[in-house]
Design a protein around this motif. Sequence first.
Motif, PDB file in Angstrom:
ATOM      1  N   ARG A  62       0.846  -1.205   0.000  1.00 52.34           N
ATOM      2  CA  ARG A  62       0.000   0.000   0.000  1.00 52.34           C
ATOM      3  C   ARG A  62       0.876   1.247   0.000  1.00 52.34           C
ATOM      4  NH1 ARG A  62      -2.272   1.966   4.654  1.00 52.34           N
ATOM      5  NH2 ARG A  62      -2.024  -0.106   5.579  1.00 52.34           N
ATOM      6  N   ALA A  63       2.000   1.194   0.744  1.00 53.71           N
ATOM      7  CA  ALA A  63       2.936   2.324   0.744  1.00 53.71           C
ATOM      8  C   ALA A  63       3.521   2.547  -0.646  1.00 53.71           C
ATOM      9  CB  ALA A  63       4.053   2.080   1.757  1.00 53.71           C
ATOM     10  N   ALA A  64       3.573   1.487  -1.452  1.00 51.26           N
ATOM     11  CA  ALA A  64       4.079   1.594  -2.823  1.00 51.26           C
ATOM     12  C   ALA A  64       3.035   2.125  -3.791  1.00 51.26           C
ATOM     13  CB  ALA A  64       4.570   0.228  -3.292  1.00 51.26           C
ATOM     14  N   GLY A  65       1.854   2.441  -3.294  1.00 54.77           N
ATOM     15  CA  GLY A  65       0.815   3.025  -4.136  1.00 54.77           C
ATOM     16  C   GLY A  65      -0.091   2.028  -4.818  1.00 54.77           C
ATOM     17  N   LEU A  66      -0.014   0.759  -4.411  1.00 56.89           N
ATOM     18  CA  LEU A  66      -0.856  -0.265  -5.023  1.00 56.89           C
ATOM     19  C   LEU A  66      -2.211  -0.343  -4.323  1.00 56.89           C
ATOM     20  CD1 LEU A  66       2.005  -1.046  -6.072  1.00 56.89           C
ATOM     21  CD2 LEU A  66       1.241  -3.417  -6.012  1.00 56.89           C
ATOM     22  N   ARG A  67      -3.156  -0.896  -5.030  1.00 47.81           N
ATOM     23  CA  ARG A  67      -4.469  -1.188  -4.455  1.00 47.81           C
ATOM     24  C   ARG A  67      -4.398  -2.631  -3.944  1.00 47.81           C
ATOM     25  NH1 ARG A  67      -9.118   1.218  -4.107  1.00 47.81           N
ATOM     26  NH2 ARG A  67     -11.133   0.148  -4.281  1.00 47.81           N
ATOM     27  N   VAL A  68      -4.472  -2.796  -2.623  1.00 46.93           N
ATOM     28  CA  VAL A  68      -4.129  -4.073  -1.995  1.00 46.93           C
ATOM     29  C   VAL A  68      -5.341  -4.681  -1.290  1.00 46.93           C
ATOM     30  CG1 VAL A  68      -2.498  -5.267  -0.505  1.00 46.93           C
ATOM     31  CG2 VAL A  68      -1.836  -3.101  -1.580  1.00 46.93           C
ATOM     32  N   GLY A  69      -5.686  -5.898  -1.683  1.00 48.32           N
ATOM     33  CA  GLY A  69      -6.703  -6.656  -0.972  1.00 48.32           C
ATOM     34  C   GLY A  69      -6.066  -7.441   0.164  1.00 48.32           C
ATOM     35  N   LEU A  70      -6.798  -7.582   1.253  1.00 46.05           N
ATOM     36  CA  LEU A  70      -6.315  -8.325   2.418  1.00 46.05           C
ATOM     37  C   LEU A  70      -7.424  -9.250   2.894  1.00 46.05           C
ATOM     38  CD1 LEU A  70      -4.138  -8.770   4.651  1.00 46.05           C
ATOM     39  CD2 LEU A  70      -5.247  -6.912   5.931  1.00 46.05           C
ATOM     40  N   PHE A  71      -7.117 -10.544   2.916  1.00 45.88           N
ATOM     41  CA  PHE A  71      -8.083 -11.555   3.360  1.00 45.88           C
ATOM     42  C   PHE A  71      -7.477 -12.303   4.536  1.00 45.88           C
ATOM     43  CE2 PHE A  71      -9.973 -15.913   2.954  1.00 45.88           C
ATOM     44  CZ  PHE A  71     -11.300 -15.562   3.193  1.00 45.88           C
ATOM     45  N   THR A  72      -8.100 -12.189   5.704  1.00 43.49           N
ATOM     46  CA  THR A  72      -7.604 -12.846   6.915  1.00 43.49           C
ATOM     47  C   THR A  72      -8.769 -13.441   7.685  1.00 43.49           C
ATOM     48  OG1 THR A  72      -7.756 -10.793   8.203  1.00 43.49           O
ATOM     49  CG2 THR A  72      -5.635 -11.261   7.145  1.00 43.49           C
ATOM     50  N   SER A  73      -8.449 -14.305   8.613  1.00 42.58           N
ATOM     51  CA  SER A  73      -9.453 -14.884   9.501  1.00 42.58           C
ATOM     52  C   SER A  73      -8.758 -15.475  10.719  1.00 42.58           C
ATOM     53  CB  SER A  73     -10.248 -15.979   8.765  1.00 42.58           C
ATOM     54  OG  SER A  73      -9.377 -17.039   8.362  1.00 42.58           O
ATOM     55  N   PRO A  74      -9.493 -15.631  11.838  1.00 41.36           N
ATOM     56  CA  PRO A  74     -10.849 -15.135  12.065  1.00 41.36           C
ATOM     57  C   PRO A  74     -10.852 -13.629  12.317  1.00 41.36           C
ATOM     58  CG  PRO A  74     -10.007 -16.152  14.058  1.00 41.36           C
ATOM     59  CD  PRO A  74      -8.943 -16.351  13.007  1.00 41.36           C
ATOM     60  N   HIS A  75     -12.023 -13.052  12.553  1.00 46.43           N
ATOM     61  CA  HIS A  75     -12.114 -11.633  12.837  1.00 46.43           C
ATOM     62  C   HIS A  75     -12.178 -11.397  14.345  1.00 46.43           C
ATOM     63  CE1 HIS A  75     -16.243 -13.181  12.196  1.00 46.43           C
ATOM     64  NE2 HIS A  75     -16.590 -12.365  13.173  1.00 46.43           N
ATOM     65  N   LEU A  76     -11.817 -10.192  14.749  1.00 42.86           N
ATOM     66  CA  LEU A  76     -11.854  -9.851  16.170  1.00 42.86           C
ATOM     67  C   LEU A  76     -13.263  -9.473  16.618  1.00 42.86           C
ATOM     68  CD1 LEU A  76      -8.590  -7.716  16.338  1.00 42.86           C
ATOM     69  CD2 LEU A  76      -8.989  -9.854  17.582  1.00 42.86           C
ATOM     70  N   VAL A  77     -13.884  -8.546  15.895  1.00 41.80           N
ATOM     71  CA  VAL A  77     -15.187  -8.012  16.302  1.00 41.80           C
ATOM     72  C   VAL A  77     -16.200  -8.111  15.169  1.00 41.80           C
ATOM     73  CG1 VAL A  77     -16.416  -5.946  17.089  1.00 41.80           C
ATOM     74  CG2 VAL A  77     -14.123  -6.453  17.987  1.00 41.80           C
ATOM     75  N   SER A  78     -15.819  -7.609  13.997  1.00 41.14           N
ATOM     76  CA  SER A  78     -16.745  -7.504  12.871  1.00 41.14           C
ATOM     77  C   SER A  78     -16.336  -8.434  11.741  1.00 41.14           C
ATOM     78  CB  SER A  78     -16.777  -6.057  12.365  1.00 41.14           C
ATOM     79  OG  SER A  78     -17.397  -5.964  11.104  1.00 41.14           O
ATOM     80  N   PHE A  79     -17.312  -9.078  11.129  1.00 39.57           N
ATOM     81  CA  PHE A  79     -17.060  -9.936   9.970  1.00 39.57           C
ATOM     82  C   PHE A  79     -16.311  -9.179   8.877  1.00 39.57           C
ATOM     83  CE2 PHE A  79     -18.440 -11.122   5.689  1.00 39.57           C
ATOM     84  CZ  PHE A  79     -18.010 -12.440   5.632  1.00 39.57           C
ATOM     85  N   SER A  80     -16.579  -7.879   8.739  1.00 36.09           N
ATOM     86  CA  SER A  80     -15.982  -7.080   7.664  1.00 36.09           C
ATOM     87  C   SER A  80     -14.463  -7.012   7.751  1.00 36.09           C
ATOM     88  CB  SER A  80     -16.552  -5.657   7.690  1.00 36.09           C
ATOM     89  OG  SER A  80     -17.936  -5.670   7.407  1.00 36.09           O
TER      90      SER A  80
END
Length: 442
Positions: A62-80
């Motif tokens: 992201r610092a390089a100016g790219l549009r970056v998707g991030l997919f992780t699990s599980p979530h802490l509070v919100s599914f989003s």
Amino acid sequence: MTYADDIQFLYDLRWFGAKLGLENTFKLAALAGNPQNKLRFIHVAGTNGKGSTCAMLESIYRAAGLRVGLFTSPHLVSFSERIQVNRQLIAESEVARLVEEMRGKCSEFRLQAASEPARAGTPNADDAHPTFFEVVTVMALRYFAEQKCDIVIWETGMGGRLDATNIVTPLACVITNVQLDHQQWLGETVEAIAFEKAGIIKPGVLVSTAVDTTETLKVLLEVARERNAPLNLITWTQTERQPMGDLELPLLGEHQRLNAALAVNTVRKLAAQIPVSDETIRQGLRSLSWPGRLQLIKRDSGRNIILDAAHNPAGAESLVAALQKYFPSTQPTLILGVLRDKDCARMCEILVPWAGRVLLVPVKSERSATPWELITFCQQANPQAEVRACCSLDEALRLAADDAFTVITGSLYLVGEAMELLKLAAAPSGDEKGLNEWSGQR
């Protein structure tokens, strides 16, 4: 349908449990137009540290100016939290739209399964249905493709070889480490678990790892050799080299420096495809944020609280090492909640000797160990410490309200609950933490 209805649909998918295998995910992705074929990925697996390593990779790109998707699990509070673009959580409206779309794809999936001839060892059409994680994986792929992400940092759910995320062919694979965890799914030895993690290795695709035992490295080397995949072993020596060198990370803990070295190595090895300067790497690491991992909260009263998602013995050892380094003369109040399917005795053995007193709490999970199940382990680990069972985390926080230093750990789910109670994260309109459950037990 409302957002609450769509979240309930995701809740209902939990009854299909967790299924290891790629067939369903490939079929569902095909029904959704194979969005994975339109994206570039870095696939990250490992027992501990994979979330932090994903966050580091995301921050650098992201610092390089790219549009970056991030997919992780599980979530802490919100599914989003599971689906982000440039660290912006997917909006509830987008979740609702995609869930409605996936609801239709699941119906198509069932119709397709019903039309296929029965095969030995496969479920009948009445039982054929994608699981929660399979649906969410394809949802994320659809969203990232729609958002035209330049790169997607793609974390495995559990294992690797048969994990739903393994339908992608990445630019690079990262295997942080291999420890004992999820043995009921992945195997009882580190060698067996290493084989499952190594399943993300693709023919000719770069692999970076920081495994630190001969047994696990041997497994990864064998798989990489079979697939003609170049393998880079990252050691502590790399943490002292540029562009890291004297760089101070925002995340506490020496283990995070090894995770950072993994991320840096991967970025530099991919420089021919995605150029990133050393200064941009440093900028990305300096601006890193990853809540709930040795997160220090300083109150105006002078009180310190640490939230850490250590949920297995290896994670507990990293937490203790950090406490020894940063707070060597302090005996904190330990608020501890652990899932029953973890090595509870060993975790107590590691954590409790460093505590002044221990407040045991239930985790908001159907798999939670009760505080009373943990008492004996804690008393054996530290006979001098006060050990008390609490009915809830809220009760434990009230009891510790005047304590100068408190550590809350044992489960990612517990850390998420603490973030809500401490007003560190805004709660969604409904309780979404239960979406982390996948046992399928009624």
